[in-house]
Motif scaffolding. Structure first.
Motif, PDB file in Angstrom:
ATOM      1  N   HIS A 168       0.856  -1.193   0.000  1.00  0.00           N
ATOM      2  CA  HIS A 168       0.000   0.000   0.000  1.00  0.00           C
ATOM      3  C   HIS A 168       0.888   1.239   0.000  1.00  0.00           C
ATOM      4  CE1 HIS A 168      -2.999   2.953   1.125  1.00  0.00           C
ATOM      5  NE2 HIS A 168      -3.949   2.033   0.979  1.00  0.00           N
ATOM      6  N   PRO A 169       0.681   2.168  -0.922  1.00  0.00           N
ATOM      7  CA  PRO A 169       1.599   3.317  -1.054  1.00  0.00           C
ATOM      8  C   PRO A 169       1.637   4.217   0.170  1.00  0.00           C
ATOM      9  CG  PRO A 169      -0.356   3.605  -2.416  1.00  0.00           C
ATOM     10  CD  PRO A 169      -0.378   2.190  -1.937  1.00  0.00           C
ATOM     11  N   LEU A 170       0.604   4.153   1.027  1.00  0.00           N
ATOM     12  CA  LEU A 170       0.594   5.007   2.214  1.00  0.00           C
ATOM     13  C   LEU A 170       1.096   4.272   3.455  1.00  0.00           C
ATOM     14  CD1 LEU A 170      -2.785   6.925   1.730  1.00  0.00           C
ATOM     15  CD2 LEU A 170      -0.473   7.584   1.035  1.00  0.00           C
ATOM     16  N   GLU A 171       1.590   3.046   3.285  1.00  0.00           N
ATOM     17  CA  GLU A 171       2.091   2.293   4.439  1.00  0.00           C
ATOM     18  C   GLU A 171       3.237   3.029   5.131  1.00  0.00           C
ATOM     19  OE1 GLU A 171       4.622  -1.767   5.086  1.00  0.00           O
ATOM     20  OE2 GLU A 171       2.880  -1.925   3.745  1.00  0.00           O
ATOM     21  N   LEU A 172       4.046   3.739   4.346  1.00  0.00           N
ATOM     22  CA  LEU A 172       5.170   4.473   4.919  1.00  0.00           C
ATOM     23  C   LEU A 172       4.717   5.596   5.850  1.00  0.00           C
ATOM     24  CD1 LEU A 172       7.400   4.746   1.717  1.00  0.00           C
ATOM     25  CD2 LEU A 172       7.871   3.344   3.743  1.00  0.00           C
ATOM     26  N   PHE A 173       3.477   6.072   5.662  1.00  0.00           N
ATOM     27  CA  PHE A 173       2.973   7.212   6.427  1.00  0.00           C
ATOM     28  C   PHE A 173       1.878   6.788   7.407  1.00  0.00           C
ATOM     29  CE2 PHE A 173       4.218   8.329   2.122  1.00  0.00           C
ATOM     30  CZ  PHE A 173       5.214   9.261   2.358  1.00  0.00           C
ATOM     31  N   TYR A 174       1.897   5.525   7.804  1.00  0.00           N
ATOM     32  CA  TYR A 174       0.819   4.938   8.591  1.00  0.00           C
ATOM     33  C   TYR A 174       1.298   4.611  10.004  1.00  0.00           C
ATOM     34  CZ  TYR A 174      -2.426   1.292  10.144  1.00  0.00           C
ATOM     35  OH  TYR A 174      -3.304   0.528  10.857  1.00  0.00           O
ATOM     36  N   ARG A 175       0.427   4.904  10.986  1.00  0.00           N
ATOM     37  CA  ARG A 175       0.682   4.497  12.355  1.00  0.00           C
ATOM     38  C   ARG A 175      -0.342   3.425  12.731  1.00  0.00           C
ATOM     39  NH1 ARG A 175       4.417   7.631  14.677  1.00  0.00           N
ATOM     40  NH2 ARG A 175       4.631   9.831  14.024  1.00  0.00           N
ATOM     41  N   VAL A 176       0.139   2.370  13.394  1.00  0.00           N
ATOM     42  CA  VAL A 176      -0.737   1.274  13.795  1.00  0.00           C
ATOM     43  C   VAL A 176      -1.881   1.829  14.635  1.00  0.00           C
ATOM     44  CG1 VAL A 176      -0.897  -0.854  15.128  1.00  0.00           C
ATOM     45  CG2 VAL A 176       1.125  -0.412  13.730  1.00  0.00           C
ATOM     46  N   GLY A 177      -3.090   1.434  14.282  1.00  0.00           N
ATOM     47  CA  GLY A 177      -4.280   1.936  14.946  1.00  0.00           C
ATOM     48  C   GLY A 177      -5.213   2.653  13.992  1.00  0.00           C
ATOM     49  N   GLY A 178      -4.738   2.907  12.773  1.00  0.00           N
ATOM     50  CA  GLY A 178      -5.626   3.461  11.770  1.00  0.00           C
ATOM     51  C   GLY A 178      -5.341   4.883  11.361  1.00  0.00           C
TER      52      GLY A 178
END
Length: 792
Positions: A168-178
């Protein structure tokens, strides 16, 4: 006379006698022959006739079903893969570019638009009807048709669907929890992209080698002199849907949802009346002044192939008209009785009948229509008309004063041998082609062989019957244009044009042999007899052969899906983006490892072999660098990290992960609870259980994580990763905890298939071990067929 000549003459005499007798029979009973052949034609074409009532002919357009040899190892591998991982995925890849295309997409505004689109698709896009009407299970959303996962990308407290997510291209900008954090400056975004590591250390631990495959997701990358990424021109976002077999109502739902995805992006990306849902009803609308979107859904190529069929039908009709007009022109004479224009029409009908038998009888036998088969009508039309000319020429060569029965017998006796030999030659060629390992080609050859057989039989029966009737008409001196209405012509009338039913036309003597034949005899034959013309013909033919040979030497194997799509189709824009921006990223490849019954994952040797397997895949020259996703090294690192020292903020300070904790009013809280406690307890649906204080409930512990050396002896805390292994006796227990509780493990949960199919595994289910595991990677992209073959 040699033996070969005697045998040849005996065979020819046999064929002549047989066709002579058959011609005499047709001459005596033409109407009976026509009726019987027509009835048999409709009987053999029953399956085709049923398609006009809504029961469509079976059609296959999936590429792996058309172009992969049935005996190939890849087929067995895919079957074994599907047996473990349920089925392959329907990949729906969406490409985002700036508006207009060509700008830098590594900006906060573009990433926010991508997130807005992704949220709209995964939470609001629905489909209620497919091409055949309302969906059996009612309206479906993304979570109903996606490739299922036991975990949610956004964590258990997120509204994100529980679907498989890869790259997913936004995985790099993602924090666990949504939470997606997208408020970054362009320079900060570039720093994250260049690091290949996301902002959440739970997904990208500092002491882990896990990185994001930037090149596969962000296309058209630009670099500075130091090799650092400075921008990108496209972003790829993939929605993986579950693939279901043909006829499964769930496949209809997936197809309908895919089509609604196309409708949401723009009506130009789909055909009319393929689905009904929230996008087509305008319940949700997508519009952006920041990005352009180019979708390639899983059914896009099949849809374009289906559209091509509509164009082929038009071409087939045009072909019939042109060949029919040519046949009419050849059979027409400026003579009221010797003209055979109506007979040409019956010949075209005979060809149509053979096409009906080819499609109807072949599908009745269980063969499916495919895109290659759509060219068959042109072949059968050409062969049928050629046989028609041969039969009519043979008839016209007979004595016009003989009885119709005698003329038919002589015509069939002479022409029957000729069309039998050509038909048998064609039939043998296609019969051999039916043994091809390529399913699309083999199926086409079966259709063609049946069609050629039907064409031959209909020419000597249906068309021959009409020939006999036309011979009776000629004997009665009735005009060709209206034999059933007009009276016999005055035999003194030698030529007629518009007034063929009267005897008042002017007399214009037409050549007895026909204008085309006279032109060939009068002009072409004398010209070819001259030495200069002979020499010129030989020189031109020889030069043409040399040029053709030179061109043939430059032929190379190649295959591109875009060749099967019309040049003006919107899908060509997607192919352009792939060629321009994703020149290095090819198709995904899966490496499957066997079950626990055949491979002891727990042993130290097996653990080392799993690491070596991943290294071998990465070292393969055909695999894109950095594209490997393997659960084994990440699981090993997850356990190893528990014995490593970390420095945390006050009041915790420096500690071994297993022991890191802090005190609250409710008691001591472990920073890394998995390092010393069993897995989180869950209900039957997989939802985590909590205690009265809202904390996760865990099994009876402690369960301290540690590593062992090559002899199986426990290693001290702080030992290097090299030479450290998971204790065999704890391997499955801790692996189960890894895929259930760890954010990284949750992303990789679909790569590990347990023998037990339970959502929540107890000790017995865990001890049963694994059914199979999967490593993922991407091929280096190549459009050259020989390189594609070498890479397999």
């Amino acid at each position: 006379m040699g033996c070969q000549q005697r045998v040849s003459q005996a065979v020819q005499r046999g064929f002549y006698k047989a066709f002579h007798a058959w011609g005499a029979l047709v001459g005596r009973r033409p109407i009976a022959v026509i009726l019987v052949s027509t009835i048999l034609t409709f009987a053999l074409s029953t399956r085709l006739l049923m398609s006009f009532g809504g029961n469509a002919l079976p059609y296959e357009s999936e590429q792996d079903q058309l172009w992969v040899p049935r005996s190939a190892q890849a087929v067995d591998d895919k079957q074994a893969y599907d047996a473990v991982f349920n089925s392959t995925l329907r990949r729906n890849t969406i490409y985002f570019t700036t508006q207009p295309k060509g700008g830098n997409v590594l900006t906060s505004s573009v990433l926010k638009e991508l997130r807005r689109f992704d949220y709209l698709v995964t939470n609001n896009l629905t489909a209620s009807e497919g091409a055949d009407g309302p969906l059996a299970g009612g309206a479906v959303e993304y979570e109903d048709v996606c490739a299922q996962s036991t975990q949610r990308f956004g964590g258990e407290n997120s509204s994100a669907p529980s679907c498989l997510i890869f790259g997913h291209p936004l995985e790099l900008f993602y924090r666990v929890g949504g939470e997606f954090v997208l408020d970054w400056t362009d320079e900060e975004i570039l720093q994250i992209i260049n690091s290949g590591r996301g902002i959440d250390e739970r997904l990208y631990p500092a002491d882990s080698n896990r990185t994001f495959n930037v090149e596969a997701t962000f296309g058209g990358l630009t670099y500075n002199a130091d090799g650092r990424i400075t921008g990108a021109k496209a972003i790829a976002l993939t929605y993986n849907l579950q693939q279901f077999p043909q006829g499964d109502v769930r496949l209809d739902a997936a197809l309908a949802w895919e089509d609604q995805l196309n409708v949401l992006i723009g009506s130009e990306w789909t055909n009319e009346d393929l689905s009904v849902g929230s996008a087509s009803s305008a319940a949700i609308v997508w519009d952006s002044a920041v990005v352009d979107i180019f979708p390639q859904t899983a059914g896009a190529i099949a849809r374009e192939l289906g559209s091509n069929i509509g164009g082929d039908v038009v071409k087939i009709n045009i072909g019939f008209v042109l060949i029919g007009a040519y046949a009419l022109l050849v059979f027409f004479r400026f003579h009221p009785t010797r003209s055979r224009a109506l007979l040409a029409i019956s010949g075209i009908v005979s060809c149509v009948f053979s096409i009906g038998v080819a499609y109807g009888f072949s599908t009745l036998l269980g063969f499916e229509v495919n895109p290659v088969v759509t060219v068959l009508p042109f072949i059968l039309l050409g062969i049928g008309v050629d046989d028609m000319f041969v039969l009519v020429n043979a008839l016209e060569a007979t004595d016009a004063g003989a009885s119709p029965e005698q003329r038919m017998a002589e015509a069939m006796g002479h022409a029957g041998v000729s069309i039998t030999i050509t038909s048998l030659t064609d039939l043998l060629a296609f019969a051999l082609g039916a043994t091809s390992h390529l399913p699309a080609l083999a199926t086409f050859c079966v259709f063609a062989a049946i069609g050629i057989t039907a064409d031959f039989l209909l020419q000597i029966s249906f068309f021959a019957g009409w020939m006999a009737l036309d011979t009776y008409r000629e004997a009665k001196a009735k005009p060709d244009c209206c034999p059933c209405i007009c009276k016999p012509m005055d035999k003194s009338v030698q030529s007629s044009f518009f007034c063929c039913c009267t005897n008042s036309c002017g007399r214009v003597q037409a050549p007895e042999e026909g204008r085309l034949r006279r032109a060939l005899r009068k002009y072409a034959a004398p010209a070819l007899s001259k030495k200069a013309v002979k020499a010129a013909v030989i020189i031109v033919a020889f030069a043409w052969a040399i040029v053709s040979a030179c061109c043939a030497s430059n032929l190379r194997q190649d295959f591109q899906f875009r060749w099967f799509v019309n040049d003006d189709a919107e899908l060509q824009k997607v192919f352009d983006i792939q060629d321009d921006y994703y020149g290095q990223t090819g198709q995904p490849v899966n490496v499957i490892t066997p079950g626990s019954a055949d491979f002891n994952y727990t042993s130290l040797d097996a653990q080392a072999r799993m690491l070596a397997l991943g290294e071998a895949v990465e070292a393969n020259t055909w695999i894109e660098e950095g594209s490997l996703s393997s659960w084994a090294p990440l699981f090993r690192e997850w356990i190893w990290q528990c014995g490593q020292t970390v420095e945390l903020s006050a009041p915790i300070g420096t500690c071994v992960r297993r022991d890191c904790s802090f005190s609250t009013g409710a008691g001591t809280v472990l920073v890394y609870p998995y390092c010393s406690l069993p897995k989180v307890l869950r209900d039957a649906d997989g939802t985590a259980l909590t205690d009265g204080a809202g904390r996760e409930s865990r099994g009876v512990g402690p369960d301290n994580k540690y590593m062992v050396d090559a002899t199986g002896a426990p290693l001290p805390d702080g030992a290097p990763l090299a030479g450290a292994w998971v204790p065999p006796e704890m391997f499955y227990t801790w692996l189960d905890q890894f895929v259930a509780d760890s954010p990284i493990g949750q992303l990789l949960a679909s790569e590990v298939v347990w023998v037990s199919s339970a959502n929540v595994r107890d000790e017995v289910a865990v001890a049963a071990g694994l059914r199979a595991t999967r490593l993922r990677a991407d091929y280096e992209r190549t459009d050259k067929a020989d390189e594609q073959i070498d890479s397999m």
